[in-house]
Design a protein around this motif. Sequence first.
Motif, PDB file in Angstrom:
ATOM      1  N   SER A  32     -50.946 -45.197  -2.499  1.00 15.82           N
ATOM      2  CA  SER A  32     -50.804 -44.750  -3.882  1.00 15.82           C
ATOM      3  C   SER A  32     -51.993 -45.199  -4.720  1.00 15.82           C
ATOM      4  O   SER A  32     -52.573 -46.260  -4.493  1.00 15.82           O
ATOM      5  N   HIS A  33     -52.347 -44.370  -5.692  1.00 14.83           N
ATOM      6  CA  HIS A  33     -53.400 -44.708  -6.647  1.00 14.83           C
ATOM      7  C   HIS A  33     -52.807 -45.271  -7.936  1.00 14.83           C
ATOM      8  O   HIS A  33     -53.544 -45.578  -8.863  1.00 14.83           O
ATOM      9  N   GLY A  34     -51.475 -45.343  -8.007  1.00 13.07           N
ATOM     10  CA  GLY A  34     -50.832 -45.949  -9.157  1.00 13.07           C
ATOM     11  C   GLY A  34     -50.401 -44.995 -10.249  1.00 13.07           C
ATOM     12  O   GLY A  34     -49.696 -45.389 -11.159  1.00 13.07           O
ATOM     13  N   ARG A  35     -50.830 -43.747 -10.187  1.00 13.60           N
ATOM     14  CA  ARG A  35     -50.378 -42.768 -11.174  1.00 13.60           C
ATOM     15  C   ARG A  35     -50.462 -41.376 -10.569  1.00 13.60           C
ATOM     16  O   ARG A  35     -51.280 -41.104  -9.697  1.00 13.60           O
ATOM     17  N   GLU A  36     -49.593 -40.492 -11.079  1.00 11.30           N
ATOM     18  CA  GLU A  36     -49.617 -39.097 -10.656  1.00 11.30           C
ATOM     19  C   GLU A  36     -50.637 -38.337 -11.490  1.00 11.30           C
ATOM     20  O   GLU A  36     -50.802 -38.604 -12.679  1.00 11.30           O
ATOM     21  N   CYS A  37     -51.304 -37.400 -10.850  1.00 16.21           N
ATOM     22  CA  CYS A  37     -52.240 -36.536 -11.576  1.00 16.21           C
ATOM     23  C   CYS A  37     -51.467 -35.635 -12.534  1.00 16.21           C
ATOM     24  O   CYS A  37     -50.314 -35.293 -12.297  1.00 16.21           O
ATOM     25  N   ALA A  38     -52.125 -35.248 -13.583  1.00 14.75           N
ATOM     26  CA  ALA A  38     -51.602 -34.280 -14.554  1.00 14.75           C
ATOM     27  C   ALA A  38     -52.487 -33.045 -14.498  1.00 14.75           C
ATOM     28  O   ALA A  38     -53.560 -33.057 -13.879  1.00 14.75           O
TER      29      ALA A  38
ATOM     30  N   ASN B 217     -58.605 -40.082  -7.688  1.00 15.12           N
ATOM     31  CA  ASN B 217     -58.143 -41.332  -8.293  1.00 15.12           C
ATOM     32  C   ASN B 217     -56.708 -41.274  -8.806  1.00 15.12           C
ATOM     33  O   ASN B 217     -56.294 -42.126  -9.591  1.00 15.12           O
ATOM     34  N   CYS B 218     -55.955 -40.269  -8.370  1.00 19.14           N
ATOM     35  CA  CYS B 218     -54.558 -40.181  -8.763  1.00 19.14           C
ATOM     36  C   CYS B 218     -53.768 -39.515  -7.639  1.00 19.14           C
ATOM     37  O   CYS B 218     -54.341 -38.889  -6.754  1.00 19.14           O
ATOM     38  N   ASP B 219     -52.449 -39.677  -7.683  1.00 21.81           N
ATOM     39  CA  ASP B 219     -51.562 -39.164  -6.643  1.00 21.81           C
ATOM     40  C   ASP B 219     -51.132 -37.743  -6.956  1.00 21.81           C
ATOM     41  O   ASP B 219     -51.052 -37.345  -8.122  1.00 21.81           O
TER      42      ASP B 219
ATOM     43  N   ASP C 260     -56.135 -33.428 -15.172  1.00 19.96           N
ATOM     44  CA  ASP C 260     -56.981 -34.088 -14.177  1.00 19.96           C
ATOM     45  C   ASP C 260     -57.661 -33.087 -13.231  1.00 19.96           C
ATOM     46  O   ASP C 260     -58.655 -33.420 -12.587  1.00 19.96           O
TER      47      ASP C 260
ATOM     48  N   PRO D  68     -48.727 -34.828  -7.878  1.00 17.88           N
ATOM     49  CA  PRO D  68     -47.477 -34.839  -8.637  1.00 17.88           C
ATOM     50  C   PRO D  68     -46.279 -34.565  -7.732  1.00 17.88           C
ATOM     51  O   PRO D  68     -46.395 -33.861  -6.731  1.00 17.88           O
TER      52      PRO D  68
END
Length: 189
Positions: A52-58, A79-81, A61, A83
């Motif tokens: 995990s990168h610690g946050r989900e992409c929006a 740099n994001c997970d 992104d 969704p």
Amino acid sequence: MTSLARILGSTALAAAAVALTACGSGDDTSTPAPSSSALARPSTAAATPTASHGRECAAEDIGVTGGFGEAPTITIPENCDPPTKLITKDLVAGSGPGAVAGQPLTMNYTLVTWSDRQKLDSSFDRGEPFQLTLGAGQVIPGWDQGLLGVQQGARRLLIVPPNLGYGRGGNGIKPNETLVFVTDAVKVG
């Protein structure tokens, strides 16, 4: 038959086979689609754990270049997970009434797979839009849900989690793959 049609049509056959072998389990949420549909509804599968990168992409992104009618370039950040829920965002506004279930749509699209960030298919490249009836189960649930309300002339980003995409994968799509589509509503109705 278009390459997306081959992907979706074969996926529909696989989903039908899984549904028959799993009769009575209550776990199958797939509905097979006609073999001509490139976005046929697949079966679902449990997600494979990844770092995990610690946050989900929006939606913000995801990088998208090109305007309506032009083949888009889609850039997925590292740099994001992916969704876990369906994300939709109009990148170009359309006009007229929004699409409702039961309406025919003519769409152009480009598909990029999240895991390898590579373009898998594009109707833009073929110069051949894709036709469907919204909400008729001809396409993956991510399209049936994500294209509700789309207006003619709109460019819409769809980020489709595995449970609304191809689930177990097949025909070039890995199991548990998140899909990123940029779609152009060529015709609504």
